[in-house]
Scaffold this active site. Structure first.
Site, PDB file in Angstrom:
ATOM      1  N   ASP A  66      -9.140   9.893  -7.539  1.00 38.13           N
ATOM      2  CA  ASP A  66      -8.191   8.661  -7.056  1.00 38.13           C
ATOM      3  C   ASP A  66      -7.542   7.960  -8.057  1.00 38.13           C
ATOM      4  OD1 ASP A  66      -7.335   6.266  -5.648  1.00 38.13           O
ATOM      5  OD2 ASP A  66      -9.208   5.075  -5.731  1.00 38.13           O
ATOM      6  N   ASP A  74      -5.402  11.262  -0.857  1.00 34.59           N
ATOM      7  CA  ASP A  74      -5.939  10.083  -1.383  1.00 34.59           C
ATOM      8  C   ASP A  74      -7.030   9.675  -0.626  1.00 34.59           C
ATOM      9  OD1 ASP A  74      -6.138   8.310  -3.405  1.00 34.59           O
ATOM     10  OD2 ASP A  74      -4.621   6.757  -2.766  1.00 34.59           O
ATOM     11  N   ASP A 113      -1.825   5.401 -10.963  1.00 35.62           N
ATOM     12  CA  ASP A 113      -2.187   4.187 -11.673  1.00 35.62           C
ATOM     13  C   ASP A 113      -3.932   4.591 -11.310  1.00 35.62           C
ATOM     14  OD1 ASP A 113      -1.647   3.442  -8.742  1.00 35.62           O
ATOM     15  OD2 ASP A 113      -2.052   1.380  -9.218  1.00 35.62           O
ATOM     16  N   HIS A 132     -13.661   4.298  -7.828  1.00 37.87           N
ATOM     17  CA  HIS A 132     -13.471   2.669  -8.529  1.00 37.87           C
ATOM     18  C   HIS A 132     -14.973   2.259  -9.041  1.00 37.87           C
ATOM     19  CE1 HIS A 132     -10.233   1.319  -5.331  1.00 37.87           C
ATOM     20  NE2 HIS A 132     -10.016   2.404  -5.812  1.00 37.87           N
ATOM     21  N   GLU A 155      -0.393   1.522  -6.643  1.00 38.56           N
ATOM     22  CA  GLU A 155      -1.140   1.681  -5.603  1.00 38.56           C
ATOM     23  C   GLU A 155      -2.407   0.630  -5.511  1.00 38.56           C
ATOM     24  OE1 GLU A 155      -3.960   2.833  -2.418  1.00 38.56           O
ATOM     25  OE2 GLU A 155      -4.169   2.927  -4.411  1.00 38.56           O
ATOM     26  N   GLU A 156      -2.985   0.663  -6.694  1.00 41.93           N
ATOM     27  CA  GLU A 156      -4.417   0.000  -6.922  1.00 41.93           C
ATOM     28  C   GLU A 156      -4.020  -1.503  -6.868  1.00 41.93           C
ATOM     29  OE1 GLU A 156      -7.011   1.478  -6.123  1.00 41.93           O
ATOM     30  OE2 GLU A 156      -6.823   3.603  -7.180  1.00 41.93           O
ATOM     31  N   HIS A 197      -0.441   8.306  -6.193  1.00 38.46           N
ATOM     32  CA  HIS A 197      -0.430   7.103  -7.038  1.00 38.46           C
ATOM     33  C   HIS A 197      -1.153   7.606  -8.563  1.00 38.46           C
ATOM     34  CE1 HIS A 197      -4.577   5.481  -6.685  1.00 38.46           C
ATOM     35  NE2 HIS A 197      -4.176   6.166  -5.550  1.00 38.46           N
TER      36      HIS A 197
END
Ligand code: BES
Ligand code: MN
Length: 453
Positions: free
Chosen positions: A115, A176, A84, A424, A149-150, A82
């Site tokens: 990520d 991931d 995003d 994150h 994805e997020e 991903h």
């Protein structure tokens, strides 16, 4: 604050820096254009290495698909990732701005570095190198790189269904997830699922003077605190009726293998910065993360948040909850149980409303399947002398079980994030060593899979 060092970047690192400069924050509509531009950058990059790449619109952010020329008789491998990223706040905790990548001591700092931009680009670079050196790839390849994805991949299932024929493959590979430590190759054969729920309580129609009306009506903040407190017992077990009914027990071999992992309780204390570990009794901390379900408060708000004091009874209160789920829990069923629980325990004097969020199924596969063994051989070849750790991860990649449901294929999870990569969190980072190892891993993996899955 340490100074930014800029060692000579090779082409791959320069590509990664460009990729990381897009603030492709999928949850924030203010970044829709950045997210679309990031997809365009990927299309250009993938076309530039000799693949046929296209950006496909969806009801949300675009999906990027790229393929080589498919030849009969070869396995078809889909590599999913991903582009995003999560929001970067709180910004003041970043040493340098999240979308201005910085390299320090061989580690790249930026939102998305681990990520998932660093990890998916490592695959792209591996493919680029293979095409440059060998003229072609050993397998039929499909890159599927999404921008949602997020936020729980809300449009990807439909996309898979609509493009089922073009996306037909023998298996999916994803980087991931994480490694259990530096230089410790890790094969992940399970992921937790997720179900999100926002709960809002309303009381008085406006914030009230707490002296004039305090005692006459319920306080929504108090009611919410009491309600949230009913979600767990004092030992950290989730107290929702039926919550554990479908939970598959941790297997003996898993318990034994995970006990030997380098992520000890002391290490977990260091990584989290918490004063002590806490969670469901009877399980080791890592077992709780990998294979036990949880109920988490991700955000809670009510009343006056500014400086000093303000004597009010707030008019409303809200909490954002997510449940991490394990096989064989079903997100829809768990949300029903949670809503029933919250209704049953709602304190008097307030009204409650629910907003269902994203959800994703848990996933578990046989680590010793033919493809699983091929993945482990690729890991051994990439990290010579080290035996791959076999783990399940606590995080979720909602589309992975959907690949199985819609395309009928298993997913190999070969992650390269380190425990302290801070996905994150502020100062997310990815060692360039892991980035480069990722492209080496891609080449070993495609060779191993070409030999038969
Ligand atoms: N890469 C993570 C998932 C992950 C993290 C797996 C660590 C294993 C170890 C992924 O990008 C992610 O963060 N997923 C979200 C999904 C959610 C927003 C629906 C998650 O797990 O919170
Ligand atoms: Mn993530």
């Amino acid at each position: 604050m340490s100074t930014t060092t800029t060692p000579e970047h090779d082409h791959a690192t320069a590509d990664l820096i460009q990729f990381l400069e897009f603030p492709s924050i999928s949850t924030d509509p203010a970044h829709n254009e950045d997210t679309a531009n990031c997809a365009d950058w990927l299309v250009t990059k993938l076309n530039g290495i000799g693949l046929q790449a296209e950006k496909h619109p969806t009801a949300g952010h675009p999906v990027v698909v790229a393929r080589n020329e498919h030849k009969p008789g070869r396995p078809t491998v889909m590599i999913y990732g991903h582009y995003d990223v999560q929001p970067a706040d709180p910004l003041d905790l970043w040493k340098t701005p999240p979308f201005e990548p910085r390299i320090e001591d061989g580690v790249l700092y930026a939102r998305g570095s681990t990520d998932n931009k660093g990890q998916i680009l490592a695959h792209i670079i591996g493919v680029q190198q293979a095409i440059a050196e060998d003229g072609e790839l050993p397998v039929n390849l499909i890159f599927l790189i999404e921008g949602e994805e997020e936020i729980g991949s809300p449009n990807l299932k439909d996309f898979l269904e609509q493009h089922k024929d073009e996306l037909k493959c023998d298996l999916v590979a994803v980087s991931d997830t994480g490694m259990v430590g530096k230089g410790k190759p890790t094969f992940t054969y399970g992921l937790r699922g997720i179900a999100a729920l926002e709960v809002r309580l309303t009381g008085p129609s406006v914030d009230l003077h707490s002296g004039i009306y305090g005692g006459a009506v319920a306080n929504p903040a108090t009611a919410l605190a009491r309600l949230v407190a009913t979600l767990h017992d004092a030992d950290g077990k989730v107290a929702i009726d039926g919550f554990y009914d479908e939970v598959r027990p941790v297997e003996d071999w898993e318990r034994k293998a995970w006990k030997k992992l380098p992520i000890t309780d002391d290490e977990l204390l260091k990584l989290t910065g918490s004063p002590e570990l806490f969670g469901e009794k009877g399980y080791l901390a890592l077992e709780r993360c990998y294979a036990r379900p949880t109920a988490e408060v991700n955000g809670i708000a009510s009343g006056y948040q500014g400086e000093g004091s303000k004597t009010i009874i707030p008019s409303k209160a809200m909490v954002k909850l997510t449940f991490r789920l394990v096989p064989d829990q079903d997100p829809t069923h768990i949300l029903q149980l949670a809503v029933a629980h919250l209704r049953k325990h709602l304190p008097p004097g307030v009204e409650m409303s629910f907003y269902l969020g994203h959800s994703g199924n848990p996933y578990v596969a046989d680590p010793h399947s033919k493809a699983g063994e091929a993945a482990q051989r690729a890991l051994r070849a990439t990290f010579p002398g080290a035996e791959p750790a076999l783990i399940r991860e606590g995080g979720s990649i909602p589309i992975v079980q959907t690949f199985k449901d819609v395309l009928g294929v298993e997913t190999l999870l070969l992650g390269l994030a380190l425990p302290d990569c801070r996905a994150h969190s502020p100062n997310e980072n990815f060692p360039l060593e892991n980035f480069h190892a990722g492209s080496v891993l891609n080449r070993h993996l495609l060779k191993e899979l070409a030999a038969g899955v």
